[in-house]
Design a protein around this motif. Structure first.
Motif, PDB file in Angstrom:
ATOM      1  N   ARG A  81       0.869  -1.183   0.000  1.00 35.25           N
ATOM      2  CA  ARG A  81       0.000   0.000   0.000  1.00 35.25           C
ATOM      3  C   ARG A  81       0.899   1.223   0.000  1.00 35.25           C
ATOM      4  NH1 ARG A  81      -3.397  -3.018   3.805  1.00 35.25           N
ATOM      5  NH2 ARG A  81      -5.457  -3.391   2.878  1.00 35.25           N
ATOM      6  N   THR A  82       0.968   1.908  -1.125  1.00 35.36           N
ATOM      7  CA  THR A  82       1.859   3.059  -1.243  1.00 35.36           C
ATOM      8  C   THR A  82       1.182   4.374  -0.891  1.00 35.36           C
ATOM      9  OG1 THR A  82       1.311   3.299  -3.599  1.00 35.36           O
ATOM     10  CG2 THR A  82       3.175   1.895  -3.024  1.00 35.36           C
ATOM     11  N   ALA A  83      -0.149   4.375  -0.760  1.00 34.44           N
ATOM     12  CA  ALA A  83      -0.918   5.568  -0.366  1.00 34.44           C
ATOM     13  C   ALA A  83      -0.888   6.664  -1.419  1.00 34.44           C
ATOM     14  CB  ALA A  83      -0.421   6.114   0.966  1.00 34.44           C
ATOM     15  N   GLN A  84      -0.424   6.368  -2.617  1.00 34.38           N
ATOM     16  CA  GLN A  84      -0.458   7.334  -3.715  1.00 34.38           C
ATOM     17  C   GLN A  84      -0.491   6.557  -5.032  1.00 34.38           C
ATOM     18  OE1 GLN A  84       3.169   9.675  -3.969  1.00 34.38           O
ATOM     19  NE2 GLN A  84       4.222   8.254  -2.597  1.00 34.38           N
ATOM     20  N   ALA A  85      -1.005   7.216  -6.029  1.00 34.77           N
ATOM     21  CA  ALA A  85      -1.226   6.542  -7.298  1.00 34.77           C
ATOM     22  C   ALA A  85       0.103   6.145  -7.937  1.00 34.77           C
ATOM     23  CB  ALA A  85      -2.001   7.458  -8.244  1.00 34.77           C
ATOM     24  N   CYS A  86       0.092   4.977  -8.573  1.00 31.74           N
ATOM     25  CA  CYS A  86       1.272   4.528  -9.300  1.00 31.74           C
ATOM     26  C   CYS A  86       1.127   4.922 -10.760  1.00 31.74           C
ATOM     27  CB  CYS A  86       1.464   3.029  -9.156  1.00 31.74           C
ATOM     28  SG  CYS A  86       0.140   2.028  -9.847  1.00 31.74           S
ATOM     29  N   THR A  87       2.227   5.382 -11.338  1.00 30.47           N
ATOM     30  CA  THR A  87       2.204   5.859 -12.717  1.00 30.47           C
ATOM     31  C   THR A  87       2.881   4.896 -13.682  1.00 30.47           C
ATOM     32  OG1 THR A  87       4.244   7.108 -12.323  1.00 30.47           O
ATOM     33  CG2 THR A  87       2.159   8.255 -11.942  1.00 30.47           C
ATOM     34  N   ALA A  88       3.656   3.950 -13.174  1.00 38.81           N
ATOM     35  CA  ALA A  88       4.310   2.963 -14.033  1.00 38.81           C
ATOM     36  C   ALA A  88       4.728   1.777 -13.176  1.00 38.81           C
ATOM     37  CB  ALA A  88       5.521   3.572 -14.752  1.00 38.81           C
ATOM     38  N   LEU A  89       4.803   0.588 -13.832  1.00 40.19           N
ATOM     39  CA  LEU A  89       5.191  -0.638 -13.150  1.00 40.19           C
ATOM     40  C   LEU A  89       6.182  -1.412 -14.016  1.00 40.19           C
ATOM     41  CD1 LEU A  89       1.771  -1.956 -11.765  1.00 40.19           C
ATOM     42  CD2 LEU A  89       3.690  -1.158 -10.387  1.00 40.19           C
ATOM     43  N   ALA A  90       7.041  -2.181 -13.340  1.00 39.39           N
ATOM     44  CA  ALA A  90       7.962  -3.086 -14.040  1.00 39.39           C
ATOM     45  C   ALA A  90       8.169  -4.304 -13.145  1.00 39.39           C
ATOM     46  CB  ALA A  90       9.292  -2.406 -14.339  1.00 39.39           C
ATOM     47  N   PHE A  91       8.058  -5.508 -13.766  1.00 36.14           N
ATOM     48  CA  PHE A  91       8.047  -6.723 -12.958  1.00 36.14           C
ATOM     49  C   PHE A  91       9.016  -7.777 -13.491  1.00 36.14           C
ATOM     50  CE2 PHE A  91       5.216 -10.174 -10.911  1.00 36.14           C
ATOM     51  CZ  PHE A  91       5.995 -10.116  -9.761  1.00 36.14           C
ATOM     52  N   SER A  92       9.892  -7.427 -14.397  1.00 35.32           N
ATOM     53  CA  SER A  92      10.803  -8.417 -14.980  1.00 35.32           C
ATOM     54  C   SER A  92      12.241  -8.110 -14.571  1.00 35.32           C
ATOM     55  CB  SER A  92      10.680  -8.425 -16.510  1.00 35.32           C
ATOM     56  OG  SER A  92      10.916  -7.119 -17.018  1.00 35.32           O
ATOM     57  N   LEU A  93      12.494  -8.048 -13.280  1.00 37.49           N
ATOM     58  CA  LEU A  93      13.810  -7.743 -12.742  1.00 37.49           C
ATOM     59  C   LEU A  93      14.632  -9.023 -12.610  1.00 37.49           C
ATOM     60  CD1 LEU A  93      12.118  -5.184 -12.048  1.00 37.49           C
ATOM     61  CD2 LEU A  93      13.528  -4.946 -10.006  1.00 37.49           C
ATOM     62  N   ARG A  94      15.922  -8.834 -12.283  1.00 37.50           N
ATOM     63  CA  ARG A  94      16.790  -9.998 -12.094  1.00 37.50           C
ATOM     64  C   ARG A  94      16.311 -10.834 -10.910  1.00 37.50           C
ATOM     65  NH1 ARG A  94      23.194  -9.137 -11.408  1.00 37.50           N
ATOM     66  NH2 ARG A  94      22.918  -8.462 -13.555  1.00 37.50           N
ATOM     67  N   ARG A  95      15.995 -10.180  -9.784  1.00 34.41           N
ATOM     68  CA  ARG A  95      15.415 -10.892  -8.646  1.00 34.41           C
ATOM     69  C   ARG A  95      13.917 -10.986  -8.862  1.00 34.41           C
ATOM     70  NH1 ARG A  95      19.813  -8.022  -6.819  1.00 34.41           N
ATOM     71  NH2 ARG A  95      18.651  -6.071  -6.937  1.00 34.41           N
ATOM     72  N   LYS A  96      13.426 -12.200  -9.076  1.00 28.05           N
ATOM     73  CA  LYS A  96      12.067 -12.417  -9.558  1.00 28.05           C
ATOM     74  C   LYS A  96      11.007 -11.897  -8.596  1.00 28.05           C
ATOM     75  CE  LYS A  96      13.838 -14.464 -13.080  1.00 28.05           C
ATOM     76  NZ  LYS A  96      13.891 -13.741 -14.370  1.00 28.05           N
ATOM     77  N   SER A  97      11.336 -11.789  -7.303  1.00 30.44           N
ATOM     78  CA  SER A  97      10.328 -11.362  -6.337  1.00 30.44           C
ATOM     79  C   SER A  97      10.250  -9.855  -6.185  1.00 30.44           C
ATOM     80  CB  SER A  97      10.627 -11.985  -4.965  1.00 30.44           C
ATOM     81  OG  SER A  97      11.900 -11.557  -4.501  1.00 30.44           O
ATOM     82  N   GLU A  98      11.094  -9.089  -6.907  1.00 32.30           N
ATOM     83  CA  GLU A  98      11.109  -7.646  -6.764  1.00 32.30           C
ATOM     84  C   GLU A  98      10.428  -6.986  -7.955  1.00 32.30           C
ATOM     85  OE1 GLU A  98      15.089  -6.400  -6.198  1.00 32.30           O
ATOM     86  OE2 GLU A  98      15.337  -7.391  -4.259  1.00 32.30           O
ATOM     87  N   PHE A  99       9.875  -5.808  -7.711  1.00 30.57           N
ATOM     88  CA  PHE A  99       9.252  -5.031  -8.787  1.00 30.57           C
ATOM     89  C   PHE A  99       9.482  -3.553  -8.520  1.00 30.57           C
ATOM     90  CE2 PHE A  99       5.598  -3.223  -6.567  1.00 30.57           C
ATOM     91  CZ  PHE A  99       5.493  -4.048  -5.459  1.00 30.57           C
ATOM     92  N   LEU A 100       9.420  -2.783  -9.601  1.00 31.00           N
ATOM     93  CA  LEU A 100       9.574  -1.328  -9.543  1.00 31.00           C
ATOM     94  C   LEU A 100       8.219  -0.671  -9.735  1.00 31.00           C
ATOM     95  CD1 LEU A 100      12.790  -0.824 -11.728  1.00 31.00           C
ATOM     96  CD2 LEU A 100      12.643  -0.844  -9.236  1.00 31.00           C
ATOM     97  N   VAL A 101       8.002   0.395  -8.970  1.00 32.96           N
ATOM     98  CA  VAL A 101       6.760   1.147  -9.096  1.00 32.96           C
ATOM     99  C   VAL A 101       7.100   2.629  -9.068  1.00 32.96           C
ATOM    100  CG1 VAL A 101       6.386   0.932  -6.601  1.00 32.96           C
ATOM    101  CG2 VAL A 101       4.478   1.595  -8.086  1.00 32.96           C
TER     102      VAL A 101
END
Length: 950
Positions: A81-101
């Protein structure tokens, strides 16, 4: 079609029955998110991203709720829960359990879907991030906003590069090409560039599309092999570019009802090996995110879900004759050059360069990162400090740090400044890391401005910031540089002396607000260099704790540079009571260099009061300029100091350095000369050592020969020892044999002797039998003689007794007569002398008489004893003739050597003995002869066993 409402659930199933795509549009499941608050509403999903396998996707809504959907496992989970709107996502990182928001506050965060924890927080954008592209290796990521694109290293989460452009030209999208090391940048003017990821060298630029089919590019898609680029936007046309030939080779016209393309994607074909060959059906377009859609749809990728739409119009274009070499460009630091434009082409281009002047068109109170200075000041006055979690972020925004990586790197690459080589001796800091960061920061400041190389208080000024920003040296340097430019204005006008002008302003303000305290300082000869300058040169770090210092600089960085001077005055006025009690100068020095019992909030409120109540004529704000941020790209020139003094000090330092160099060179020459001498000595020593070594080798060889000889001697000695042992053994054997023979001979001799002794014993026994018979006969004779002797002795004893009795009677008569005479003499004595003489005579006569009596008694006793002894001895010898010779000796008589006898008695005894008869004497002689013979026989018997035993 199934529909799943997430509601307030944090996890659950995506579908509750076996999914099957709808026959009309291929939708598998419709996922919506309705809230169950007092006013229920639908939360719309803004961004969706798949992982590399395509089995899991991540989605975020406009309130910052981020969900993961695992399609094979039929599960969804609320991961953040980031409490603010997300404008972009990325889920194909080297560490499979991590993602960018990317969030609405222009920051990019990395979260872990398993631990649900924040991994990193990346800042740097000044506008909303519209896209995130991840490299095929998962190590790098590119975040794109309308004004900049930034390249990040996902291993360290540090920014590597930043692309700035003119405000008139915006960035549409920057992304990595699949399975390659190429970055494609698309701008709002439809210009597209390809860059090398490692060197950022411009590989090529795509030409402008034809005017007949002008499309404002908004969305892009690339085949999996990175050879074809599809671009679309607010038009029903799609442009297909061949990236290898850098040419537009096809234009696809969509149906007339399509007004704009929101999303493009190449669908994979099972037999095209990832090339995604372009056909009439496998370039898909979608209108994702329209107003009426508040949900996420999962579509099936089956081709025959519904009949295909009418085929679009495809227009093939002739090959462009442009030479690709003409479109090459190079990227230089500080300025990016576009490729040279061919005269024949009419391609519109834009010049890209970094923003060196910063955003000067913003309003005065508008800061970077979307903050407002007025609002921050209101927040600061309300709470007294900024939140600890966001303090560094707010400081960077207030100071408007440009983060000039290239310029800072050039300063750091110059190495440690000469003035700070011996920094550890002046400031012995325990932490080696902190010392290195301080030395590097001070060296960078000295390389930036030469006056800072000779500033003695610069380490004290920079140390609290170094300690605070030791993990980010660029920010540390820029904070200290910003502090020097703004809050240290006019400090170097009287260099190398303290800033007299600044101290005078402080003294004027103190005189206006507290004359009594200033007069106390004057009376005690305490100047502003003692009560103000220690606080300024250490920026209050010596008198405040860490929390108090941070709270103070929250207010210092949020106000005019004159606020720092007002804080010095406020500190003095708030401590006026203990200062008025100080009388010694040492006490004042100690007070302004150590912590005191003071509430920093009171000092800050007093500083704000002084800022408001101080007249403009003496207010430091009338002299100090307003805040000016560091420029982007390159740092500004700082030359607000007397240049001739700094040059003189520089010359003096260079002169000292030259002298030191000369001394070092001379020392080097002396060392070389000493080294030459030492080398000669070493050579001589080596020669001596060689001779010694050879002599030692010779001696060693001799020793080896001696050792060999010694070994031979030892072996010879061993042989001799063995022979000797054998000889000894033989001698021992012969000796034992001889001893055995001797023993046998002795045993034979002993047996012979035993036989001889036995024979002699028998002979002696025979010899003893005859004397025994003689002795028995003699005993009988002696017994008869004893009887006769006893008879004669008895008769003689009676005669002796009668004679003794007569002698005793005569003696008694004589004694009576003498006593009678004595009495008469006593009576008739006339004179005393006569009496004495008669008395003596009487005594003599009495003594003589008594002696005769004793002699007679002893004579009788001796005679009786002697006769008894002789008789008993004779009887004993006659009865036991084999008694030992020792027992035959007579016993001691009463008249032996040990007895004492009166001389008169001895005379009487002799007379009586001589008067014995001849018969008694003959008897004595016979007894004595018999005793002698018996004694001799006894001795012979006693000697015979002794001879036998011997």
């Amino acid at each position: 079609m199934q529909s799943t409402d997430l509601g307030n659930k944090e996890s659950g199933k995506i579908w509750h029955r076996k999914p099957s795509p709808a026959t009309r549009d291929g939708i598998i499941v419709n996922i919506i998110h309705n809230t169950s608050d007092y006013h229920p509403k639908v939360l719309r999903f803004l961004n969706v991203a798949f992982d590399g396998s395509g089995d899991c996707l991540i989605a975020g809504d406009h309130q910052g709720n981020i969900y993961t959907f695992e399609l094979p496992g039929n599960r969804f989970n609320l991961v953040q829960r980031t409490a603010q709107a997300c404008t972009a996502l990325a889920f194909s990182l080297r560490r499979k359990s991590e993602f960018l928001v990317a969030l609405a506050d222009y920051s990019v965060k990395c979260f872990d879907t398993v631990t649900k924890e924040l991994v990193s927080w990346m800042r740097g954008h000044e506008s909303s991030v519209s896209s995130i592209s991840v490299h095929a290796s998962g190590r790098y990521a590119i975040t794109t906003s309308s004004d900049t694109a930034q390249l990040w290293d996902l291993d360290t989460f540090q920014r590597k590069r930043k692309l700035n452009i003119r405000q008139s030209v915006g960035i549409q999208k920057v992304f990595f090409l699949p399975l390659s090391n190429t970055i494609l940048s698309c701008f709002k003017d439809n210009s597209i560039f390809a860059w090398e990821c490692d060197t950022l060298f411009c590989k090529y630029q795509l030409p402008a599309p034809p005017e007949s089919s002008s499309v404002s590019y908004k969305v892009f898609a690339v085949t999996r092999d990175g050879r074809i680029l599809a671009a679309g936007g607010k038009s029903n046309h799609l442009h297909l570019w061949c990236l290898e030939a850098t040419q537009l080779f096809r234009i696809i016209q969509m149906p007339t009802k399509v007004r704009a393309v929101r999303h493009l994607e190449f669908l994979p074909d099972s037999f095209d090996a990832g090339s995604n060959q372009v056909s009439n059906r496998n370039v898909s377009y979608a209108t994702f995110g329209e107003r009426s859609h508040h949900s996420t749809h999962l579509y099936s990728a089956i081709d025959d879900i519904h009949p295909p739409p009418p085929p679009p119009m495809i227009e093939d274009l002739p090959k462009n004759t442009l030479n690709s070499n003409d479109l090459k460009m190079k990227m230089m630091s500080g300025r990016i050059q576009r490729p040279a434009k061919s005269r024949e082409s009419k391609i519109q281009t834009r010049i890209l360069k970094q923003d060196l002047t910063g955003n000067l068109e913003n309003k005065e109170n508008e800061l970077s990162e979307g903050l407002n200075k007025k609002r921050l000041q209101i927040l600061l006055k309300s709470y007294g400090e900024y939140p600890t979690k966001y303090r560094m972020f707010i400081w960077r925004s207030l100071l408007q740090l440009p983060e000039n990586h290239t310029a800072f790197s050039s300063l750091v690459d110059k190495g440690t400044h000469v003035a700070h080589l011996s920094l550890q001796k002046k400031y012995p800091i325990k932490s080696r890391k902190l010392l290195r960061v301080l030395q590097r920061t001070l060296s960078a400041l000295a390389h930036w401005s030469s006056v800072l190389s000779d500033t003695p208080y610069l380490p004290l000024l920079a140390f609290p910031f170094v300690k605070l920003f030791q993990n980010n040296q660029l920010i540390c340097f820029e904070v200290v540089a910003t502090l020097i430019i703004n809050w240290c204005q006019h400090w170097f006008e009287y260099f190398p002396n303290p800033p007299i002008n600044i101290l005078s302003m402080i003294e004027n303000v103190l005189a206006f607000h507290d004359k009594e305290l200033l007069q106390h300082f004057i009376d005690r000869d305490v100047t502003s260099q003692l009560y103000a300058w220690p606080l300024l040169e250490t920026v209050f770090s010596e008198v405040l704790t860490r929390e108090e210092w941070l709270r103070l600089f929250d207010n210092v960085f949020s106000n005019h540079p004159s606020f720092l001077l007002m804080t010095v005055v406020a500190y003095n006025t708030c401590c006026r009571a203990p200062l008025l009690n100080c009388t010694l100068k040492d006490d004042f020095e100690y007070f302004f260099h150590h912590r005191n019992n003071l509430d920093i909030n009171v000092v800050i409120r007093e500083a704000y009061r002084l800022m408001e109540t101080t007249p403009a004529s003496i207010h430091p704000s009338s002299v100090l300029d307003a805040f000016v941020a560091l420029t982007k790209g390159q740092y500004p020139v700082f030359n607000q100091y007397p240049k001739f003094i700094v040059d003189y000090q520089t010359q003096e330092r260079e002169r000292r350095n030259d002298e030191l160099d000369f001394l070092r060179e001379r020392q080097t020459v002396e060392n070389m000369q000493a080294e030459v001498e030492q080398r000669a000595e070493d050579e001589a020593w080596y020669k001596r050592q060689e001779l010694l070594r050879r002599a030692e080798e010779t001696r060693r060889e001799m020793l080896l020969q001696e050792e060999k000889m010694l070994q031979q001697k030892q072996r010879l000695a061993a042989v001799k020892r063995e022979l000797k042992i054998k000889e000894i053994n033989l001698q021992d054997a012969s000796r034992r044999h001889l001893l055995k023979l001797q023993q046998d001979r002795r045993e034979m001799e002993l047996r012979r002797l035993e036989d001889e002794i036995e024979r002699k014993g028998q002979m002696r026994d025979q010899e003893i039998v005859a004397p025994t018979k003689d002795l028995e006969m003699r005993q009988l004779e002696l017994e008869s003689q004893k009887w006769l002797y006893e008879k004669d002795l008895t008769r003689n004893q009676e005669a002796v007794t009668k004679e003794i009795r007569e002698d005793a009677d005569a003696h008694r008569r004589k004694v009576a007569l003498e006593e009678h005479v004595f009495q008469k003499l006593l009576e008739t004595s006339q004179t005393q002398s006569t009496e004495t003489q008669k008395w003596k005579e009487a005594e003599e006569k009495e003594f003589h008489l008594q002696s005769e009596k004793k002699a007679a008694a002893l004579s009788d006793a001796s005679r009786k004893w002697f006769l008894q002894q002789e008789i008993s001895a004779a009887l004993e010898h006659a009865g036991n003739p084999l008694h030992e010779a020792s027992s035959c000796l007579p016993q001691t008589s009463p008249l032996s050597e040990g007895s004492e006898m009166d001389p008169s008695a001895q005379m009487f005894l002799n007379r009586k003995t001589t008067g014995w008869g001849s018969m008694e004497q003959d008897l004595l002689k016979k007894v004595r002869n018999l005793r002698q013979r018996l004694t001799a026989q006894a001795q012979n018997r006693c000697q015979t066993p002794h001879l036998l035993t011997t």
